[in-house]
Every structure is written in C-alpha cells, then in structure tokens.
Motif scaffolding. Structure first.
Motif, mmCIF file in Angstrom:
data_model
loop_
_atom_site.group_PDB
_atom_site.id
_atom_site.type_symbol
_atom_site.label_atom_id
_atom_site.label_comp_id
_atom_site.label_asym_id
_atom_site.label_seq_id
_atom_site.Cartn_x
_atom_site.Cartn_y
_atom_site.Cartn_z
ATOM 1 N N MET A 1 0.826 -1.202 0.000
ATOM 2 C CA MET A 1 0.000 0.000 0.000
ATOM 3 C C MET A 1 0.865 1.258 0.000
ATOM 4 N N ILE A 2 1.904 1.254 0.842
ATOM 5 C CA ILE A 2 2.807 2.410 0.912
ATOM 6 C C ILE A 2 3.525 2.609 -0.416
ATOM 7 N N GLU A 3 3.957 1.511 -1.001
ATOM 8 C CA GLU A 3 4.710 1.569 -2.256
ATOM 9 C C GLU A 3 3.865 2.089 -3.417
ATOM 10 N N HIS A 4 2.646 1.571 -3.547
ATOM 11 C CA HIS A 4 1.836 1.866 -4.735
ATOM 12 C C HIS A 4 0.834 3.014 -4.557
ATOM 13 N N ASN A 5 0.384 3.247 -3.321
ATOM 14 C CA ASN A 5 -0.692 4.225 -3.122
ATOM 15 C C ASN A 5 -0.274 5.505 -2.406
ATOM 16 N N ILE A 6 0.917 5.493 -1.804
ATOM 17 C CA ILE A 6 1.317 6.659 -1.014
ATOM 18 C C ILE A 6 2.568 7.335 -1.579
ATOM 19 N N LEU A 7 3.604 6.548 -1.804
ATOM 20 C CA LEU A 7 4.880 7.127 -2.227
ATOM 21 C C LEU A 7 4.926 7.395 -3.725
ATOM 22 N N ASN A 8 5.720 8.391 -4.088
ATOM 23 C CA ASN A 8 6.023 8.643 -5.497
ATOM 24 C C ASN A 8 7.545 8.633 -5.660
ATOM 25 N N LYS A 9 8.015 8.960 -6.841
ATOM 26 C CA LYS A 9 9.456 8.894 -7.101
ATOM 27 C C LYS A 9 10.246 9.805 -6.166
ATOM 28 N N ARG A 10 9.683 10.955 -5.872
ATOM 29 C CA ARG A 10 10.395 11.918 -5.034
ATOM 30 C C ARG A 10 10.407 11.502 -3.568
#
Length: 270
Positions: free
Chosen positions: A225-234
C-alpha cells in the motif's frame, strides 16, 4: 398525514409541484398524494403518489415478489374507487389530456433485490422512488428559516443541533441500530470524499498509526500500500532514507543499552 407523507409532500412542493393530500374515496379510503406540475395556467404533468415506508418490514421479504407487487399496484393505483376519486380531483384544473404518472415511494429497499423490485413495478408502469433519497434531499436542502410544519421542524432540529455535533453523531453510528456492515459501508463512503481526505492532514501520527494498526493489514499488504498508493518517485527515496536512519538509530540505542549492562559496577551485585 403520516410523517413520511409529510416529508414526501414537502419534497414535491420544493420541486415546484402543487400537491393535494388527504384525498379520500367515498368509502373513506386513502388515495395517497396528487402532485400537479403547472406550465403557466395549465397542468403539464400529474403524479399519483403512494407512500409505503416501513422500518422493520419491506416488500422484499415475500417469496412471491411478482404477485405481491401486482397486488400492491391493484390496491393502490388500479382500484376503481381510487381512480374515480383521483379523476374527480383533477377535473377542476385546465390540463392537457394525458396519462397520470404513478409513483411508488418505498422505504427499506434492500440492495440485494432493489433492481428486481424496481423492474417489477416498472412493468406495471409504476416508477419507484426510494424514501431515503427523498429524506436525504429534504435534509440536505433545509436551511435555518423557521418551519411551522412540525415534521420538517423536527428534521431541521436534527440536522442543525444533532448531526452538527461530531461526538454525538459518532455515538449514533456505534449503537445497536447500525450493523457492523453498515458502519463499514459508512466509513468507506466517507473516506471517498476528497474533503474528508484533506482533513486527515490534521490527524496526528499516533491516531493514524492506531487506524492502521486496527485495520488488519498484514506487513506485506502495508508495504504494498505504501509503495503503490502513497509514495512517489520523489518521496520514495526520502522514505527509505528515513527508515534506514531510524533502523540505524535503533541498533545504536540497543548496543548502548547492552554496553551499559556490561559496565554495571560490582557493588550492584552485593
């Protein structure tokens, strides 16, 4: 009139229709509500409205749905005395000759059989409107002006004095009137609103942590969830750096604690 009919009557009035209620046949049988839509001085549309709003029982409980709906339509709309009474009431108005539209207001329509019920009524040329939708519209549009109608005044007080209090609203949602599934559906619906999600920015980390802790998410699901729905490249790199730093700090702290334990003065043992 009953409370539900008062609300339906008010709703049609707010939509600009003239309503006639408390219509009785010669045998004192109730004929529902008659709503007329005017175009200047002529009646453009006529609606014969019946209201059936039960909290505990509903039409879906019957095993022979088609037969039950046919009986309701016959009793409410096709009864000869009712049709004659309705016709006599609209004779006084200048109107284009057309068919009276039949409306059935239903309460407690279950999602599992909603389409089936609506389609069965539609086959009988009766349109179904769910009472909860009317009730929502009325509540949503109520302002702070004083209403003489006791039913509408009660809804107004409920909206502005009860539902506006978050703690009391929360208590209502956790009492026995709401099932676990209803609460889950409520939370899912409210979290879909952008305004609510923006307010989460004001929620402290401890509270957010408690929400995640009680969500039942497994570590792998949380990571995904953190990887795909919260974080972006930055933010992904910043997150990993922060995580590694906390991991490093925790190891250093644990090592320091172990060293302190090893350096305990001898007198502590005697």
């Amino acid at each position: 009139m009953s409370a539900e009919k008062e609300i339906v009557n008010f709703w049609y009035n707010k939509k600009g229709l003239f309503t006639i209620n408390n219509i009785k046949t010669s045998s004192n049988r109730d004929c529902g509500i008659l709503a007329l839509k005017f175009d200047k001085d002529k009646v453009n549309e006529v609606f014969h409205i019946e209201v059936s709003c039960s909290i505990t029982n509903n039409i879906s409980e019957t095993t022979k749905l088609d037969k039950s709906i046919s009986r309701i339509v016959d009793e409410k709309f096709e009864n000869k005395n009712i049709k004659n009474t309705i016709s006599s009431h609209i004779k006084q108005f200048s109107m284009q000759k057309q068919k009276i539209k039949k409306i059935m207001i239903l309460g407690a329509v279950p999602k599992s059989r909603k389409n089936e019920i609506i389609n069965k009524f539609d086959e009988k040329e009766v349109k179904v409107i769910e009472f909860e939708n009317i009730l929502y519209d009325v509540l949503d549009q109520l302002d702070t002006q004083y209403f003489k109608n006791d039913i509408i005044r009660t809804l107004q007080l409920t909206k502005f004095l009860l539902l506006s209090e978050p703690t009391k609203l929360a208590k209502l949602l956790v009492n026995d009137s709401f099932s676990s599934n209803s609460r889950k559906e409520f939370l899912s619906s409210i979290l879909e609103k952008d305004e609510i999600m923006k307010d989460f920015k004001k929620t402290n980390t401890e509270r957010l942590g408690a929400i995640l802790k009680n969500s039942g998410l497994k570590p792998a699901e949380l990571a995904e969830m953190i990887e795909h729905n919260i974080l972006n490249k930055r933010t992904r790199r910043l997150f990993l750096d922060s995580l590694m730093e906390q991991q490093k700090t925790r190891k250093t702290t644990n090592k320091t604690k172990r060293v302190k334990k090893l350096n305990i003065p001898l007198e502590k043992f005697f």
